[in-house]
Scaffold this active site. Structure first.
Site, PDB file in Angstrom:
ATOM      1  N   LYS A 211      54.457  42.148 -14.026  1.00 45.21           N
ATOM      2  CA  LYS A 211      55.916  42.022 -13.940  1.00 45.21           C
ATOM      3  C   LYS A 211      56.311  41.222 -12.689  1.00 45.21           C
ATOM      4  O   LYS A 211      57.085  40.292 -12.753  1.00 45.21           O
ATOM      5  CB  LYS A 211      56.529  43.428 -13.900  1.00 45.21           C
ATOM      6  CG  LYS A 211      58.022  43.429 -13.759  1.00 45.21           C
ATOM      7  CD  LYS A 211      58.554  44.856 -13.713  1.00 45.21           C
ATOM      8  CE  LYS A 211      60.000  44.850 -13.254  1.00 45.21           C
ATOM      9  NZ  LYS A 211      60.525  46.203 -13.061  1.00 45.21           N
ATOM     10  N   GLU A 217      45.552  42.621  -7.160  1.00 48.25           N
ATOM     11  CA  GLU A 217      44.430  42.931  -8.051  1.00 48.25           C
ATOM     12  C   GLU A 217      44.452  42.002  -9.267  1.00 48.25           C
ATOM     13  O   GLU A 217      43.437  41.404  -9.645  1.00 48.25           O
ATOM     14  CB  GLU A 217      44.514  44.383  -8.546  1.00 48.25           C
ATOM     15  CG  GLU A 217      44.351  45.442  -7.467  1.00 48.25           C
ATOM     16  CD  GLU A 217      45.649  45.804  -6.759  1.00 48.25           C
ATOM     17  OE1 GLU A 217      46.622  45.013  -6.806  1.00 48.25           O
ATOM     18  OE2 GLU A 217      45.699  46.880  -6.120  1.00 48.25           O
ATOM     19  N   GLY A 271      57.615  49.007 -14.837  1.00 49.78           N
ATOM     20  CA  GLY A 271      56.251  48.704 -15.276  1.00 49.78           C
ATOM     21  C   GLY A 271      55.680  49.779 -16.196  1.00 49.78           C
ATOM     22  O   GLY A 271      55.101  49.493 -17.241  1.00 49.78           O
ATOM     23  N   ARG A 272      55.881  51.053 -15.837  1.00 51.14           N
ATOM     24  CA  ARG A 272      55.288  52.136 -16.630  1.00 51.14           C
ATOM     25  C   ARG A 272      56.067  52.428 -17.913  1.00 51.14           C
ATOM     26  O   ARG A 272      55.693  53.304 -18.677  1.00 51.14           O
ATOM     27  CB  ARG A 272      55.144  53.390 -15.763  1.00 51.14           C
ATOM     28  CG  ARG A 272      56.410  53.814 -15.043  1.00 51.14           C
ATOM     29  CD  ARG A 272      56.112  54.824 -13.947  1.00 51.14           C
ATOM     30  NE  ARG A 272      57.294  55.180 -13.177  1.00 51.14           N
ATOM     31  CZ  ARG A 272      57.723  54.532 -12.100  1.00 51.14           C
ATOM     32  NH1 ARG A 272      57.075  53.457 -11.680  1.00 51.14           N
ATOM     33  NH2 ARG A 272      58.796  54.927 -11.437  1.00 51.14           N
ATOM     34  N   GLU A 357      54.131  58.664 -11.105  1.00 57.20           N
ATOM     35  CA  GLU A 357      54.796  57.570 -10.379  1.00 57.20           C
ATOM     36  C   GLU A 357      56.316  57.716 -10.508  1.00 57.20           C
ATOM     37  O   GLU A 357      57.061  57.235  -9.672  1.00 57.20           O
ATOM     38  CB  GLU A 357      54.321  56.208 -10.911  1.00 57.20           C
ATOM     39  CG  GLU A 357      54.442  55.102  -9.874  1.00 57.20           C
ATOM     40  CD  GLU A 357      53.822  53.775 -10.301  1.00 57.20           C
ATOM     41  OE1 GLU A 357      54.357  53.134 -11.215  1.00 57.20           O
ATOM     42  OE2 GLU A 357      52.801  53.373  -9.710  1.00 57.20           O
ATOM     43  N   HIS A 388      34.008  71.637 -22.843  1.00 57.37           N
ATOM     44  CA  HIS A 388      32.676  71.820 -22.252  1.00 57.37           C
ATOM     45  C   HIS A 388      32.642  71.409 -20.784  1.00 57.37           C
ATOM     46  O   HIS A 388      31.570  71.219 -20.221  1.00 57.37           O
ATOM     47  CB  HIS A 388      31.643  71.021 -23.059  1.00 57.37           C
ATOM     48  CG  HIS A 388      31.492  71.551 -24.454  1.00 57.37           C
ATOM     49  ND1 HIS A 388      30.598  72.550 -24.772  1.00 57.37           N
ATOM     50  CD2 HIS A 388      32.159  71.261 -25.593  1.00 57.37           C
ATOM     51  CE1 HIS A 388      30.708  72.833 -26.065  1.00 57.37           C
ATOM     52  NE2 HIS A 388      31.649  72.071 -26.580  1.00 57.37           N
ATOM     53  N   LYS A 514      49.205  49.571   0.153  1.00 57.21           N
ATOM     54  CA  LYS A 514      49.027  48.136  -0.113  1.00 57.21           C
ATOM     55  C   LYS A 514      49.189  47.336   1.184  1.00 57.21           C
ATOM     56  O   LYS A 514      48.422  46.419   1.470  1.00 57.21           O
ATOM     57  CB  LYS A 514      50.096  47.643  -1.093  1.00 57.21           C
ATOM     58  CG  LYS A 514      50.008  48.159  -2.502  1.00 57.21           C
ATOM     59  CD  LYS A 514      51.082  47.458  -3.347  1.00 57.21           C
ATOM     60  CE  LYS A 514      51.301  48.131  -4.683  1.00 57.21           C
ATOM     61  NZ  LYS A 514      52.414  47.556  -5.438  1.00 57.21           N
TER      62      LYS A 514
HETATM   63  O1  F6P Z   1      51.661  49.581  -7.539  1.00 59.45           O
HETATM   64  C1  F6P Z   1      52.347  50.187  -8.554  1.00 59.45           C
HETATM   65  C2  F6P Z   1      52.898  49.188  -9.530  1.00 59.45           C
HETATM   66  O2  F6P Z   1      53.993  48.524  -8.978  1.00 59.45           O
HETATM   67  C3  F6P Z   1      53.278  49.865 -10.831  1.00 59.45           C
HETATM   68  O3  F6P Z   1      54.514  50.429 -10.793  1.00 59.45           O
HETATM   69  C4  F6P Z   1      53.116  48.760 -11.809  1.00 59.45           C
HETATM   70  O4  F6P Z   1      53.002  49.229 -13.121  1.00 59.45           O
HETATM   71  C5  F6P Z   1      51.848  48.108 -11.307  1.00 59.45           C
HETATM   72  O5  F6P Z   1      51.941  48.210  -9.902  1.00 59.45           O
HETATM   73  C6  F6P Z   1      51.658  46.684 -11.717  1.00 59.45           C
HETATM   74  O6  F6P Z   1      52.719  45.864 -11.301  1.00 59.45           O
HETATM   75  P1  F6P Z   1      52.910  44.404 -11.873  1.00 59.45           P
HETATM   76  O7  F6P Z   1      53.136  44.488 -13.337  1.00 59.45           O
HETATM   77  O8  F6P Z   1      54.097  43.848 -11.138  1.00 59.45           O
HETATM   78  O9  F6P Z   1      51.650  43.624 -11.571  1.00 59.45           O
END
Ligand code: F6P
Length: 551
Positions: A211, A217, A271-272, A357, A388, A514
């Protein structure tokens, strides 16, 4: 500074009444409640099409629910629900609307943000996604050497990974057999390296899903994926092998992806809460546009139910209030999720992000301190396997752990005996957790033993029971029912956020780590950089530098 508004629900009479009610009823055993009321299941279960929610195995009476509904009224739940639907900026800290419901809307729906209708843009992006998905699925979209796409790798993390990953795994029976769907989230290089194993650059499509398009990452994985492609292909190949999903056109362009290959979504989608948006492109590629529409239709059905059904018949509202009952008034700290379906194996992880979150907050939406427990620790594992592993603690440990059992009545896989055994295990666990095993029952089983052996074994074989659970029985796992299930949990989290006075739609808590990682990374690389952390962190950095320098 303006005076913050105060959260005061915990000082109202209804809050006090619920505490009182908890004290008065906490010794009541569900086994007795069932014995006293043959209608208990009818009284405490609800259906919505292919979904049955059995919430009779809870430490509740009708009075408990009445009080919880009163609490929801006192928190102005109906107003907040309407404000979300109307596109008001209820994400107050970021001044954003919260309109994931619009993402599953259809032509004619009147969703608006800042007074502007949004359905046209939602439908336009959905149509572009469908056109692209058809091209890839039919083999018309060609890779750089003229062959069709055979593998799709989604590069994203958090909400840009967990929703599509869950849906692709859950809906495998609907998937296009010719497309191998893979997901890479972790910064650990082995995740990308393993995902690329066996793939050919000429037949692989990468989706860079972010987003913000700033998430390190995802960008690091995307850069490595691009290098992997370009080791085998000319630069122009990027246009055939990379698409982006983002709300940030300029950043996508700067990364080197043509905005013509970008599928947009908007800052009013968290995002979620984004699997319904372009973030669901991998799902659409896998199951096709028509099944994806069905996924949205399932969510839309749950939205209509959530918006319209009275509280006493409202599945997400009741689910949420039961959570509040245990979390706030019983002080249960965790909530377990057990899907009895291998395809839903990632559901606990998905719900961890959705719930923790959203409601893992110690401060109310206007900055006020909340002096009671808010969002629970969500955890869980696919059913049967978890029996289990950790069910021992659920049956005989010391903690109250409310559980959700999610189970399909029909399987897509033709091993009927397996499915019946699976369902039997699911139902048996809810029964055992509820009933427990009494001293008389254990004595019956231990007949013949006496003396010290009996004294030692008897307490060990007792099951206290009274462990609450909700069973969510779906006719089958289909795009439609999965849509219903995920939307149900979204609304549950929303309702709990309203009761606890939380803004469920920001996530400031993920920023600090971060920030420090950005500082530490160059310190790992440069052995001469001075360190000004605490003694532990300094020593860990020094340890890394020393070990890295070793052959
Ligand atoms: O670090 C948390 C977060 O901002 C989440 O809320 C989000 O889903 C995820 O990182 C990924 O964010 P993006 O879609 O901006 O890469």
């Amino acid at each position: 500074m303006t005076q913050p508004r105060h959260y005061d629900l915990n000082h109202t009479s209804i809050w006090a009444k619920l505490h009182q009610h908890q004290r008065a009823t906490r010794h009541m055993h569900m086994r007795e409640l069932f014995a006293a009321d043959p209608q208990r299941f009818q009284r405490f279960s609800l259906s919505l099409g292919p979904l049955l929610m059995d919430y009779s195995k809870h430490r509740i009476t009708e009075r408990t629910l009445e009080l919880l509904f009163e609490l929801a009224d006192a928190a102005h739940l109906k107003d907040w629900r309407q404000r979300m639907r109307a596109g008001e900026a209820i994400n107050v800290s970021e001044k954003r609307a919260v309109l994931h419901m619009a993402l599953r809307g259809q032509a004619g729906d009147d969703f608006q943000v800042d007074g502007q209708p949004v359905m046209a843009q939602v439908l336009a992006v959905r149509a572009r996604m469908a056109a692209f998905a058809e091209q890839v699925r039919s083999g018309a979209w060609l890779g750089f050497d003229g062959r069709p796409i055979r593998a799709v790798v989604n590069l994203g993390i958090g909400g840009s990974d967990l929703g599509p990953l869950l849906a692709c795994r859950a809906l495998r029976p609907y998937a296009a057999a010719q497309l191998d769907m893979r997901f890479v989230a972790n910064l650990d290089g082995q995740h990308l390296a393993q995902a690329l194993q066996g793939l050919e650059p000429a037949t692989t499509l990468f989706i860079v899903a972010s987003k913000s398009f700033t998430t390190p990452e995802t960008l690091m994985n995307a850069e490595a994926a691009r290098a992997w492609l370009l080791a085998a292909a000319p630069t122009e190949a990027v246009a055939r092998h990379f698409v982006a999903i983002s709300s940030q056109t300029e950043r996508v362009r700067a990364f080197g992806i043509d905005p013509a290959n970008m599928f947009e979504f908007w800052d009013w989608v968290g995002g979620r809460y984004s699997v319904w948006s372009a973030i669901g492109l991998s799902v659409m590629l896998s199951i096709g546009p028509a099944a994806f529409e069905d996924f949205l239709a399932g969510a839309r059905r749950m939205d209509a139910h959530f918006l319209e059904a009275p509280f006493a018949q409202n599945i997400p509202v009741i689910l949420a209030l039961l959570g509040v009952w245990y979390n706030t008034f019983y002080r249960a700290h965790t909530h377990a999720i057990m899907p009895y379906d291998q395809g839903l194996a990632r559901l606990p992880a998905y719900l961890q992000q959705l719930d923790m979150e959203s409601n893992g907050k110690r401060v109310g939406r206007y900055g006020e301190t909340l002096d009671f427990d808010t969002g629970p620790v969500i955890w869980g594992e696919v059913g049967v396997n978890s029996q289990h592993a950790f069910f021992q603690l659920l049956h005989q440990g010391t903690r109250l752990v409310p559980c959700d059992f999610i189970v399909p009545m029909r399987s897509h896989y033709p091993l009927d005996r397996h499915h019946e055994a699976l369902v039997a295990n699911c139902f048996a666990q809810t029964e055992a957790l509820m009933r427990g095993k009494t001293e008389a029952e254990v004595l019956g089983e231990l007949a013949g033993l006496d003396g010290d052996t009996l004294d030692m074994l008897l307490p060990q074989k007792l099951f206290p029971g009274n462990q609450p659970s909700t069973t969510l029985a779906l006719d089958a796992i289909t795009p439609h029912t999965l849509g219903m299930l995920l939307a149900m949990y979204e609304h549950k989290v929303f309702v709990q956020g309203v009761i606890w006075g939380i803004n469920s739609f920001d996530q400031w808590g993920v920023e600090y780590g971060k920030q420090l990682a950005r500082q530490i990374q160059p310190e790992l690389a440069d052995a001469s950089a001075a360190l000004a952390h605490d003694a532990s962190t300094n020593a860990l950095i020094a340890h890394y530098r020393a070990r890295k320098a070793q052959p």
